[in-house]
Scaffold this active site. Sequence first.
Site, PDB file in Angstrom:
ATOM      1  N   HIS A  39       0.838  -1.203   0.000  1.00 38.42           N
ATOM      2  CA  HIS A  39       0.000   0.000   0.000  1.00 38.42           C
ATOM      3  C   HIS A  39       0.872   1.251   0.000  1.00 38.42           C
ATOM      4  O   HIS A  39       1.902   1.293   0.676  1.00 38.42           O
ATOM      5  CB  HIS A  39      -0.887   0.035   1.250  1.00 38.42           C
ATOM      6  CG  HIS A  39      -2.121  -0.785   1.133  1.00 38.42           C
ATOM      7  ND1 HIS A  39      -3.364  -0.238   0.929  1.00 38.42           N
ATOM      8  CD2 HIS A  39      -2.313  -2.129   1.187  1.00 38.42           C
ATOM      9  CE1 HIS A  39      -4.271  -1.205   0.868  1.00 38.42           C
ATOM     10  NE2 HIS A  39      -3.655  -2.358   1.019  1.00 38.42           N
ATOM     11  N   THR A  75       0.464  -3.976  -7.107  1.00 43.53           N
ATOM     12  CA  THR A  75      -0.109  -3.562  -8.390  1.00 43.53           C
ATOM     13  C   THR A  75       1.009  -3.197  -9.356  1.00 43.53           C
ATOM     14  O   THR A  75       1.676  -2.172  -9.172  1.00 43.53           O
ATOM     15  CB  THR A  75      -1.048  -2.354  -8.209  1.00 43.53           C
ATOM     16  OG1 THR A  75      -2.054  -2.701  -7.261  1.00 43.53           O
ATOM     17  CG2 THR A  75      -1.715  -1.981  -9.521  1.00 43.53           C
ATOM     18  N   GLU A 108      -6.045  -0.378  -6.319  1.00 43.84           N
ATOM     19  CA  GLU A 108      -7.068   0.414  -5.642  1.00 43.84           C
ATOM     20  C   GLU A 108      -6.716   1.890  -5.775  1.00 43.84           C
ATOM     21  O   GLU A 108      -5.541   2.273  -5.682  1.00 43.84           O
ATOM     22  CB  GLU A 108      -7.143   0.035  -4.161  1.00 43.84           C
ATOM     23  CG  GLU A 108      -7.616  -1.383  -3.907  1.00 43.84           C
ATOM     24  CD  GLU A 108      -7.481  -1.779  -2.450  1.00 43.84           C
ATOM     25  OE1 GLU A 108      -8.445  -2.367  -1.926  1.00 43.84           O
ATOM     26  OE2 GLU A 108      -6.428  -1.493  -1.848  1.00 43.84           O
TER      27      GLU A 108
END
Length: 333
Positions: A39, A75, A108
């Site tokens: 993240h 990602t 996200e």
Amino acid sequence: MGLRLGYKASAEQFGPVDLLRYTVAAEENGFDSVFTSDHLQPWRHDGGHAPAALPWLGAAGARTERVILGTSVLTPTFRYHPGVVAQAFATLGVLYPGRIILGIGSGESLNEVPLGIEWPDGKERFARLKEAITLIKELWSGERVTFDGQFYRTQNATIYDRPDTPVPIYIGASGPAATRMAGRVGDGFITTSGKPETLYRDTLMPALAEGAVKAGRTLDDLDLMIEMKVSFDPDLDRAREDTRYWAALALSAEEKMGVEDPIEMQRLSDALPVERAQSRWIVSSDPDEHVEKIRTYLDLGFRHLVFHAPGPDQERFLKIYGEQVLPRLRALA
């Protein structure tokens, strides 16, 4: 594949030094794997963390001896060029052969938009992920790779230091399209627990099998991994209260849509009562009851369970779980 029982090193909740300590404790308490998310920003602004996964995995490998280490998920399409991901995980694979997994997903907005990225629709995110996987595999297998894709390009690119056996790629998904892709091109599949059983039984598993068949494979050729949301403690009230930190997981897709600021995400989650906060978790104080609830996921076909505990005292969780729950689960297998 045989049963694997892992630990989720929650990068959204704990800092990098604490996570290293918990990872060592997970290995000492009998866990088989440790996975961390990548993240840029956590779900909460106050008390949240977001250590970078790539350097952290290198440090975790140096401090452990046998546990498998990976991302759940990273990602490889916005913050990172797929070539950077290919190089980083090739290096990790050389350093810790047979112990590294690249878990990836389509991303996200919470992690990408703050860096000025214009967030595309689901169709484009899926197309980018598919192309990124193709490029990563080409860079791992070829030399002087010239790639001219819709989103990514390379010219005479070579990754010089790579392991003898490529790092497995696991694809995270919660819908049929990405799940079919996982069955077709992935070495493993990642999803999360706490959703309606019909989603896994009637949607995800059939889609995964369909993708595998297209590649001449079966589900037995894939590592089926699920991140298990568990709050287990001999004190049931404590187990329930521990879920409050992760109340954001109980927000519906509509409630979270367009939320790209941890402060706003925190505000929305703090407004939820504990009854709703605990709805995504298997909450229990009895190990036999706890294992029976987990058995549902084994019956669905998952064989790599990665346990995410929400409480602040992770070392307490790892010790109790290693003593009371892991042996019962292995006995089932």
